[in-house]
Design a protein around this motif. Structure first.
Motif, mmCIF file in Angstrom:
data_model
loop_
_atom_site.group_PDB
_atom_site.id
_atom_site.type_symbol
_atom_site.label_atom_id
_atom_site.label_comp_id
_atom_site.label_asym_id
_atom_site.label_seq_id
_atom_site.Cartn_x
_atom_site.Cartn_y
_atom_site.Cartn_z
ATOM 1 N N SER A 231 2.259 5.011 0.618
ATOM 2 C CA SER A 231 2.216 5.911 1.769
ATOM 3 C C SER A 231 2.480 7.329 1.292
ATOM 4 O O SER A 231 3.388 7.570 0.479
ATOM 5 C CB SER A 231 3.283 5.496 2.792
ATOM 6 N N GLU B 135 -3.268 5.700 2.991
ATOM 7 C CA GLU B 135 -4.016 5.851 4.233
ATOM 8 C C GLU B 135 -4.547 7.269 4.410
ATOM 9 O O GLU B 135 -5.287 7.548 5.350
ATOM 10 C CB GLU B 135 -3.114 5.485 5.436
ATOM 11 N N ARG C 146 0.841 -1.193 0.000
ATOM 12 C CA ARG C 146 0.000 0.000 0.000
ATOM 13 C C ARG C 146 0.873 1.239 0.000
ATOM 14 O O ARG C 146 1.788 1.369 0.818
ATOM 15 C CB ARG C 146 -0.901 0.009 1.237
#
Length: 266
Positions: free
Chosen positions: A17, A216, A15
């Protein structure tokens, strides 16, 4: 994927960042393939993102130097990211060796690398915390050990609040930090905008936001009035909330797709 020794076990290598994407834009080495892929997707829509990141870095330098000139010798850098050349402690301690700095970030790689760099620096440290939870920052033992809240502090929110949506109440978080500061303290903010940028405001902006939705921290663009509202309770110093290139410019930087400002608590 095997993780390098400096990568905390909690890091999800699948994922992207925002902190590691920013590190890539700045030419750093603490980013992964997934971060570079996402960053390049943004650059495809907004060419020159690396230059934009470097421009935001110049505001960090200018604002820290301005605060030093106002007598500030302790700094709380919220959403500090992965340390690169020209970080706050380097700027501040070059001018005042007694200056104290606390870096705060939610990204484990940023904190791990910062901690390693600062291991021999007793006047600077890094903690892992979420700036949206002021209590976790303000009540942290290392924060209280290094910073004296009975004296003015410079709070930095550089290139971070555009990752805090209204649903997370950035105004409430800023108010909590403001209330913890004594008069004479300062707040510096830089924030992404698409006002005045030659893009398809609907299509291109949506494409960039779609990239950041994979991280996120979804990306939120705000206009000048919205950025100015973030300074509620502070007296904004000259030249006000302005495009980045207009704030005490000391270089040929012409980047304008961010609003910046510095406010003083009175």
């Amino acid at each position: 994927m095997e993780q390098a020794s400096w990568v905390p076990a909690s890091v999800d290598l699948d994922r992207p960042s925002t902190a590691r994407m920013y590190d890539y834009y700045l030419g750093g080495s603490h980013n992964f393939a997934v971060d570079r892929e996402a960053a390049k997707a943004v650059e495809h829509v907004f060419p020159g993102m690396s230059g934009a990141a470097r421009s935001l870095r110049t505001f960090l330098r200018r604002s820290v130097r301005y605060l030093l000139d106002q007598g500030i010798d302790q700094f709380l850098d919220l959403g500090s990211g992965i340390p690169t050349v020209g970080n706050v402690h380097e700027i501040a301690q070059a001018a005042n060796p007694a200056a104290r700095v606390v870096y705060v970030d939610i990204e484990p790689v940023a904190v791990a690398h910062s901690t390693a760099i600062l291991s021999a620096n007793p006047l600077a440290t890094a903690i892992q915390a979420d700036l949206r939870d002021p209590a976790s920052v303000l009540e942290n033992e290392d924060v209280r050990r290094l910073l004296d809240f009975d004296r003015p502090i410079g709070v930095l929110m550089v290139a971070v609040l555009h990752f805090v949506p209204d649903s997370d109440d950035p105004h409430g978080a800023i108010a909590r930090y403001r209330d913890a500061l004594v008069p004479g303290s300062f707040l510096a903010i830089s924030h992404a905008t698409v006002e005045g940028v030659q893009v398809d405001a609907e299509q291109d902006t949506a494409r960039v936001q779609d990239v950041y939705k994979r991280t996120e921290s979804p990306l939120i663009f705000r206009d000048r009035a919205e950025v100015a509202k973030l300074f509620d309770g502070f007296e904004v110093v000259e030249p006000g909330v302005v495009p980045l290139s207009e704030w005490r410019r000391d270089s040929d930087d012409a980047y304008t797709s961010a609003y910046v400002g510095v406010g003083r608590k009175v």
